[in-house]
Design an enzyme around this catalytic site. Structure first.
Site, mmCIF file in Angstrom:
data_model
loop_
_atom_site.group_PDB
_atom_site.id
_atom_site.type_symbol
_atom_site.label_atom_id
_atom_site.label_comp_id
_atom_site.label_asym_id
_atom_site.label_seq_id
_atom_site.Cartn_x
_atom_site.Cartn_y
_atom_site.Cartn_z
ATOM 1 N N HIS A 110 31.462 -27.574 42.305
ATOM 2 C CA HIS A 110 30.861 -26.759 43.026
ATOM 3 C C HIS A 110 30.164 -27.492 44.152
ATOM 4 C CE1 HIS A 110 32.210 -24.095 39.653
ATOM 5 N NE2 HIS A 110 31.645 -24.850 39.021
ATOM 6 N N CYS A 111 30.646 -28.543 44.568
ATOM 7 C CA CYS A 111 29.958 -29.250 45.745
ATOM 8 C C CYS A 111 28.502 -29.499 45.735
ATOM 9 C CB CYS A 111 29.895 -28.393 47.024
ATOM 10 S SG CYS A 111 31.614 -28.146 47.545
ATOM 11 N N ALA A 112 28.258 -29.683 44.219
ATOM 12 C CA ALA A 112 26.801 -30.255 43.935
ATOM 13 C C ALA A 112 26.807 -31.351 42.759
ATOM 14 C CB ALA A 112 25.940 -29.108 43.409
#
Lengths: 408, 127
Positions: A363-365
């Site tokens: 999730h791009c984290a």
């Protein structure tokens, strides 16, 4: 009744006229687009297509008027002045532009510090990493506790006289936790640090007021709040933007240009180089009007109720582990989870086969994923058109995935 | 109706991966990841003096497709020569899996294969 009339709302979205049974639970990735937004964009392209701020003919005047009215709509939406709203191509561009602009406008020295959180999306984090690398600044991270709230006590230790920027998301796109930005801003103010807020997850879900948040800068994208892709905004306090150099250069933001040097225009033009995403801006304003008609308070209540239902239904599954904010009022509408013995990618694929859209991965984290000690998380994120039957379908599909993996 | 992806062989190799573990005394080691979904595989190979695969192991975390593909691949390439390894194509991997791999799962299916390609390239350069 806390829930919205989702059957009525779905009629506003063309996608459900094609596929009535599409269960769309990936709103943290992007949202669906209502007919009114599509019509507003189409209207620009069919009846007054031209560039803005330039022509003397009717189409150009109308385009300029509608574009600047859109700026007013956004300003009202966040409680800011018109000249404090800069249109960009999205939150990521806003974050990058801001980092470059801060760097060229203020004196950051080696050893100065930037404080952010371990939950940040790469779009907020990576520009700061690069800024820290370029200026030899130290990047520090506020962690989260076992209930997935920010460690506010730790923040008190981390923010000090060396801190020049405090940057955080309004809510986490994985944990769902809505952060108490004002509490963090208070700490930053003690030392004169800039407060930057990534409102990508909260814009269009809960009310945003830049004074109540006490932030200096704030950004979000249109596509996560019923707007089109390719547009976003950057808010900046007038007294700061006034003394800042732009991060992007080109036509439309200059006053006098000779061969070697140019003077900048006033706000907000100074920060809007080139031809903007005119139709995107028009669509964004229409999305705001659409959401305001439903009412942000009603949207918040709807999502809290739905997330409460989601959490209780999923907690009842012994093979599911939730890694998200469990207090519904503090959750922006996101439930992240793991299924015993089944990798998230397989969960998401099986759900996709049941016409249910979720997301699985980092999730791009990535720092948060590693911090949580997992290799992958599956994420459900709700919005105005989701209802309890969507969640029931989700739960059935998760049970199905268990059957598939355990039967043989 | 969509053809079943999670067939018996896939689930078997996922739950009971063959050649799963770390090989400390290896000639080549390569870690590959699918950053979007969190598949993370390390391939270890030891070649014998005839440049045949003497030992091969893999470890890591991943979805059923990436893990099954890694398990099947390691099982299939034991005792093969480097030249035989070079001739393996993505199509061979899809045949090996025996299921229809959709666009979204190509990176999973080819993850261990990618590690193998990296190993072959680096091994060539070294020797």
């Amino acid at each position: 009744m806390k829930l919205l009339d989702t059957e009525k709302i779905k009629k506003d979205f063309p996608i459900w006229s094609d596929d009535k049974n599409f269960v769309y639970l990936d709103n943290a990735a992007s949202s669906q687009t209502p007919e009114s937004v599509i019509e507003a964009i189409k209207s620009y392209y069919t009846s007054y297509r031209s560039n803005i701020h330039r022509g003397l003919y009717k189409a150009s005047e109308k385009a300029t008027l509608v574009y600047e009215e859109a700026r007013e709509v956004v300003a009202d939406f966040v409680g800011a002045k018109k000249k404090e709203i800069i249109f960009t191509s999205g939150a990521t561009m806003s974050a990058n532009m801001l980092a470059y602009s801060l760097e060229s406008s203020f004196d950051f020295k080696a050893g100065d510090e930037i404080v952010t959180t371990i939950t940040e999306h790469h779009s907020n984090l990576v520009p700061l990493q690069e800024l820290a690398r370029r200026k030899n600044m130290k990047l520090k991270f506020i962690s989260v506790d076992d209930s997935y709230n920010l460690n506010y006590e730790e923040a008190k230790e981390l923010i000090n006289k060396k801190t020049k920027i405090v940057a955080l998301s309004h809510a986490s796109n994985i944990l769902g936790t809505i952060n108490d930005v004002k509490k963090i801003a208070e700490l930053a103010r003690k030392f004169g640090a800039f407060v930057v807020v990534d409102a990508s997850k909260t814009a269009g879900h809960i009310k945003i007021n830049v004074d109540e948040l006490d932030c200096d800068f704030l950004f979000f994208s249109g596509h996560k709040m019923c707007g089109p892709t390719g547009v976003g905004i950057l808010y900046g306090k007038e007294k700061l933007l006034d003394k800042m150099n732009p991060g992007f250069f080109g036509g439309g933001m200059v006053l006098d240009v000779c061969t070697t040097v140019a003077k900048w225009r006033a706000l907000p033009s100074r920060f809007e180089a080139g031809t903007p995403n005119i139709s995107g801006v028009i669509g964004l304003a229409e999305a705001i009007k659409y959401l305001n008609k439903i009412g942000l308070e009603n949207i918040k209540r709807h999502e809290s109720e739905l997330i409460s239902y989601t959490i209780s239904e999923m907690e009842a599954l012994p093979f599911v582990r939730l890694l998200c904010q469990k207090t519904p009022g503090k959750n922006i509408g996101v439930v992240s989870f793991e299924v015993d013995g089944i990798h998230g990618h397989d969960v998401a694929h099986i759900l996709a086969r049941e016409n249910i859209a979720v997301r699985s991965g980092f999730h791009c984290a990535e720092p948060l994923i590693h911090y949580l000690g997992v290799s992958n998380l599956t994420r459900v994120s709700v919005y105005i058109y989701n209802n309890k039957s969507d969640i029931d379908a989700l739960v059935e599909a998760i049970k199905k995935s268990q059957k598939i993996f355990n039967s043989k | 109706m969509e053809e079943e992806l999670y067939k018996q062989n896939i689930l078997d190799h996922y739950k009971n991966p063959r050649n799963f573990g770390k090989l400390s005394a290896c000639d080549a080691k390569e870690r590959v990841r699918n950053i979007n979904c969190g598949d993370d595989i390390t391939l270890y190979i030891k070649f014998n003096k005839n440049k045949k695969v003497e030992k091969i192991l893999f470890e890591g975390v991943g979805c059923a497709i990436s893990k099954a593909a890694a398990s099947m691949l390691t099982k299939n390439i034991k005792d093969k020569t480097i030249n035989e390894l070079k001739n393996i194509s993505p199509e061979n991997i899809y045949d090996m899996l025996g299921v229809n791999i959709s666009l979204g799962r190509v990176n999973c299916a080819l993850l261990a294969y990618k590690a193998l390609q990296e190993i072959l390239e680096k091994y060539e350069t070294r020797n």
